[in-house]
Design a protein around this motif. Structure first.
Motif, PDB file in Angstrom:
ATOM      1  N   GLY A   1       4.978   9.965   0.411  1.00 36.31           N
ATOM      2  CA  GLY A   1       6.007   8.699  -0.150  1.00 36.31           C
ATOM      3  C   GLY A   1       5.934   7.479   0.798  1.00 36.31           C
ATOM      4  O   GLY A   1       5.994   6.617   0.954  1.00 36.31           O
ATOM      5  N   THR A   2       5.910   8.030   2.566  1.00 31.80           N
ATOM      6  CA  THR A   2       5.999   7.884   3.422  1.00 31.80           C
ATOM      7  C   THR A   2       4.266   6.740   3.574  1.00 31.80           C
ATOM      8  O   THR A   2       4.640   5.605   3.104  1.00 31.80           O
ATOM      9  N   TYR A   3       3.466   7.469   3.495  1.00 28.10           N
ATOM     10  CA  TYR A   3       2.270   7.239   3.447  1.00 28.10           C
ATOM     11  C   TYR A   3       1.583   5.793   1.823  1.00 28.10           C
ATOM     12  O   TYR A   3       1.502   5.033   2.131  1.00 28.10           O
ATOM     13  N   VAL A   4       2.404   6.060   1.187  1.00 26.15           N
ATOM     14  CA  VAL A   4       2.210   5.732  -0.102  1.00 26.15           C
ATOM     15  C   VAL A   4       3.024   4.399  -0.415  1.00 26.15           C
ATOM     16  O   VAL A   4       2.540   3.053  -0.634  1.00 26.15           O
ATOM     17  N   SER A   5       3.653   4.515   0.132  1.00 26.90           N
ATOM     18  CA  SER A   5       5.083   3.085   0.267  1.00 26.90           C
ATOM     19  C   SER A   5       4.054   2.041   0.824  1.00 26.90           C
ATOM     20  O   SER A   5       4.550   0.956   0.794  1.00 26.90           O
ATOM     21  N   THR A   6       3.259   2.196   1.792  1.00 24.47           N
ATOM     22  CA  THR A   6       2.720   0.971   2.971  1.00 24.47           C
ATOM     23  C   THR A   6       1.537   0.442   2.090  1.00 24.47           C
ATOM     24  O   THR A   6       1.538  -0.924   2.100  1.00 24.47           O
ATOM     25  N   LYS A   7       0.882   2.170   1.084  1.00 17.30           N
ATOM     26  CA  LYS A   7      -0.143   1.207  -0.074  1.00 17.30           C
ATOM     27  C   LYS A   7       0.699   0.212  -0.876  1.00 17.30           C
ATOM     28  O   LYS A   7      -0.384  -0.538  -1.623  1.00 17.30           O
ATOM     29  N   HIS A   8       1.667   0.859  -1.744  1.00 19.12           N
ATOM     30  CA  HIS A   8       2.405  -0.563  -2.497  1.00 19.12           C
ATOM     31  C   HIS A   8       2.368  -1.737  -2.137  1.00 19.12           C
ATOM     32  O   HIS A   8       2.314  -2.661  -2.636  1.00 19.12           O
ATOM     33  N   ALA A   9       3.029  -1.347  -0.689  1.00 20.66           N
ATOM     34  CA  ALA A   9       3.124  -2.712   0.087  1.00 20.66           C
ATOM     35  C   ALA A   9       1.964  -3.772   0.199  1.00 20.66           C
ATOM     36  O   ALA A   9       1.953  -5.165   0.147  1.00 20.66           O
ATOM     37  N   LEU A  10       1.095  -2.845   0.821  1.00 28.07           N
ATOM     38  CA  LEU A  10      -0.742  -3.889   0.586  1.00 28.07           C
ATOM     39  C   LEU A  10      -0.521  -3.988  -0.221  1.00 28.07           C
ATOM     40  O   LEU A  10      -0.986  -5.640  -1.017  1.00 28.07           O
ATOM     41  N   GLU A  11      -0.699  -3.324  -1.929  1.00 26.25           N
ATOM     42  CA  GLU A  11      -1.135  -3.887  -3.227  1.00 26.25           C
ATOM     43  C   GLU A  11      -0.595  -4.983  -3.728  1.00 26.25           C
ATOM     44  O   GLU A  11      -0.960  -6.381  -4.484  1.00 26.25           O
ATOM     45  N   SER A  12       1.037  -5.380  -3.864  1.00 25.66           N
ATOM     46  CA  SER A  12       1.984  -6.432  -3.515  1.00 25.66           C
ATOM     47  C   SER A  12       2.065  -7.846  -2.653  1.00 25.66           C
ATOM     48  O   SER A  12       1.007  -9.107  -2.964  1.00 25.66           O
ATOM     49  N   ILE A  13       0.732  -7.812  -0.811  1.00 28.35           N
ATOM     50  CA  ILE A  13       1.031  -8.948  -0.684  1.00 28.35           C
ATOM     51  C   ILE A  13      -1.249  -8.974  -1.109  1.00 28.35           C
ATOM     52  O   ILE A  13      -1.072 -10.622  -0.853  1.00 28.35           O
ATOM     53  N   ALA A  14      -1.729  -8.025  -0.957  1.00 30.01           N
ATOM     54  CA  ALA A  14      -2.485  -8.972  -1.597  1.00 30.01           C
ATOM     55  C   ALA A  14      -2.677  -9.006  -2.823  1.00 30.01           C
ATOM     56  O   ALA A  14      -4.086 -10.550  -2.788  1.00 30.01           O
ATOM     57  N   GLU A  15      -1.709  -9.295  -3.310  1.00 26.74           N
ATOM     58  CA  GLU A  15      -1.852 -10.066  -5.376  1.00 26.74           C
ATOM     59  C   GLU A  15      -1.015 -11.296  -4.847  1.00 26.74           C
ATOM     60  O   GLU A  15      -1.909 -12.426  -5.638  1.00 26.74           O
ATOM     61  N   ALA A  16      -0.389 -11.202  -4.128  1.00 32.40           N
ATOM     62  CA  ALA A  16       0.660 -12.927  -3.480  1.00 32.40           C
ATOM     63  C   ALA A  16      -0.858 -13.051  -2.739  1.00 32.40           C
ATOM     64  O   ALA A  16      -1.394 -14.497  -3.520  1.00 32.40           O
ATOM     65  N   LEU A  17      -1.421 -12.850  -2.047  1.00 31.87           N
ATOM     66  CA  LEU A  17      -2.636 -13.941  -1.224  1.00 31.87           C
ATOM     67  C   LEU A  17      -4.014 -13.994  -2.610  1.00 31.87           C
ATOM     68  O   LEU A  17      -4.415 -15.321  -2.316  1.00 31.87           O
TER      69      LEU A  17
ATOM     70  N   HIS B   1      -8.417 -22.615  -1.728  1.00 30.23           N
ATOM     71  CA  HIS B   1      -8.424 -22.834  -0.936  1.00 30.23           C
ATOM     72  C   HIS B   1     -10.513 -21.715  -1.338  1.00 30.23           C
ATOM     73  O   HIS B   1     -10.787 -22.363   0.250  1.00 30.23           O
ATOM     74  N   GLY B   2     -10.277 -21.514  -2.601  1.00 29.80           N
ATOM     75  CA  GLY B   2     -11.479 -20.936  -2.480  1.00 29.80           C
ATOM     76  C   GLY B   2     -11.347 -19.197  -2.055  1.00 29.80           C
ATOM     77  O   GLY B   2     -12.797 -18.831  -1.784  1.00 29.80           O
ATOM     78  N   ILE B   3     -10.589 -18.858  -1.568  1.00 30.73           N
ATOM     79  CA  ILE B   3     -10.379 -17.796  -1.013  1.00 30.73           C
ATOM     80  C   ILE B   3     -10.281 -16.627  -1.839  1.00 30.73           C
ATOM     81  O   ILE B   3      -9.095 -16.497  -1.750  1.00 30.73           O
ATOM     82  N   LYS B   4     -11.401 -15.550  -1.458  1.00 31.46           N
ATOM     83  CA  LYS B   4     -11.330 -14.343  -2.822  1.00 31.46           C
ATOM     84  C   LYS B   4     -10.318 -13.154  -1.890  1.00 31.46           C
ATOM     85  O   LYS B   4     -10.189 -12.978  -1.164  1.00 31.46           O
ATOM     86  N   VAL B   5      -9.279 -12.308  -2.421  1.00 34.74           N
ATOM     87  CA  VAL B   5      -9.012 -11.388  -2.588  1.00 34.74           C
ATOM     88  C   VAL B   5      -9.163 -10.000  -2.986  1.00 34.74           C
ATOM     89  O   VAL B   5      -9.079 -10.426  -4.168  1.00 34.74           O
ATOM     90  N   GLN B   6      -9.125  -9.031  -2.399  1.00 40.10           N
ATOM     91  CA  GLN B   6      -9.489  -7.917  -3.239  1.00 40.10           C
ATOM     92  C   GLN B   6      -8.596  -6.314  -2.724  1.00 40.10           C
ATOM     93  O   GLN B   6      -8.851  -6.174  -1.361  1.00 40.10           O
ATOM     94  N   THR B   7      -8.718  -5.425  -3.637  1.00 47.57           N
ATOM     95  CA  THR B   7      -8.352  -3.996  -3.027  1.00 47.57           C
ATOM     96  C   THR B   7      -9.489  -2.834  -3.434  1.00 47.57           C
ATOM     97  O   THR B   7      -9.817  -3.335  -4.392  1.00 47.57           O
TER      98      THR B   7
END
Length: 267
Positions: free
Chosen positions: A145-161, A168-174
């Protein structure tokens, strides 16, 4: 079009394999490692392979001067691949280890990314940011849970970005790897045994070890990383593609079924 690609965590595993593969395909690579002792061997390996477009630098995300230097490099793609993991029961893990895992996997990559994309926006550059997430960014197995919760956070950050930077024409992927056999997951599974104490904790060391060992003995816990590296070589420099890239397909199907079932999950 050939790209200039900065990769964090390129000293081993997925990052190293994909960095070499993308350089062979003609992209200009800045492969960075956290540990200084990894720099020279990787430079020498690139030289033996004849990769003249392969630059190796130290980039320790915990060093603000390293981050500031990297934010000045001229790149087209930032691939946030570096990370670390803490495993073990969430209800018993020391919270300082949880904070550390979020610092390395979320806050520091975000710091690097903010500096890079602010420069791109100010210069009118249409770049791309890629995050190495995980299959664990989309579901939560017990004792991870600790490790994957950081990856859950990255998913949200990437989706927001992706939404915020589209104008601005900047693309984002996971990229969301399954449990490929690179040594990363296996050493992460050793981490709880630094602190787990049968005299203090309810979770017993032998039970936790058996659960980890059983998983890594299964086909799902020991997949050949070449499949994932080959896919990364395609995804990271690509101008088009999916926002989320789960490999292999059977893990993508499992995650979709898991997320659908979550709507009916009962307490």
């Amino acid at each position: 079009m050939k790209k200039r690609i900065l990769i964090t965590g390129a000293g081993s595993g997925f990052g190293k394999g994909a960095a070499i593969g993308m350089a062979k395909n003609g992209h200009a690579i800045i492969a960075t490692t956290q540990v200084s002792s990894q720099v020279t061997p990787l430079r020498e390996e690139a030289q033996v392979l004849g990769l003249k477009n392969f630059r190796v630098e130290r980039l320790d995300l915990t060093d603000p001067y390293d981050i500031a230097q990297a934010q000045r490099w001229d790149i087209d793609v930032l691939w946030n691949n570096a990370g670390m993991g803490e495993a073990g029961p969430v209800w018993e893990i020391p919270v300082d280890l949880v904070r550390k895992n979020f610092e390395v996997n979320v806050f520091l990559p975000l710091t690097l990314t903010q500096g890079v994309v602010r420069r791109w926006v100010s210069e009118g550059k249409k770049g791309k940011v890629v995050f190495t997430s995980s299959m664990g960014g989309l579901f939560t197995p017990a004792n991870w849970g600790t490790y994957v919760s950081t990856k859950h956070a990255l998913e949200s950050i990437a989706e927001a970005l992706q939404q915020e930077l589209a104008a601005h024409g900047i693309k984002v992927q996971t990229i969301n790897p399954g449990a490929y056999y690179t040594g990363y997951n296996e050493t992460m599974a050793d981490n709880p045994f630094r602190w787990l104490d049968d005299n203090k904790h309810f979770t017993k060391r032998a039970d936790l070890r058996k659960g980890f060992d059983d998983f890594f003995a299964s086909p799902e816990g020991k997949m050949d990383p070449k499949e994932m590296i080959d896919r990364m070589i395609e995804v990271v420099p690509g101008d088009t593609g999916k926002f989320r890239n789960v490999v292999p397909k059977k893990i993508e199907d499992m995650l979709k079924a898991h997320q659908l079932a979550a709507w009916d999950n009962q307490i």
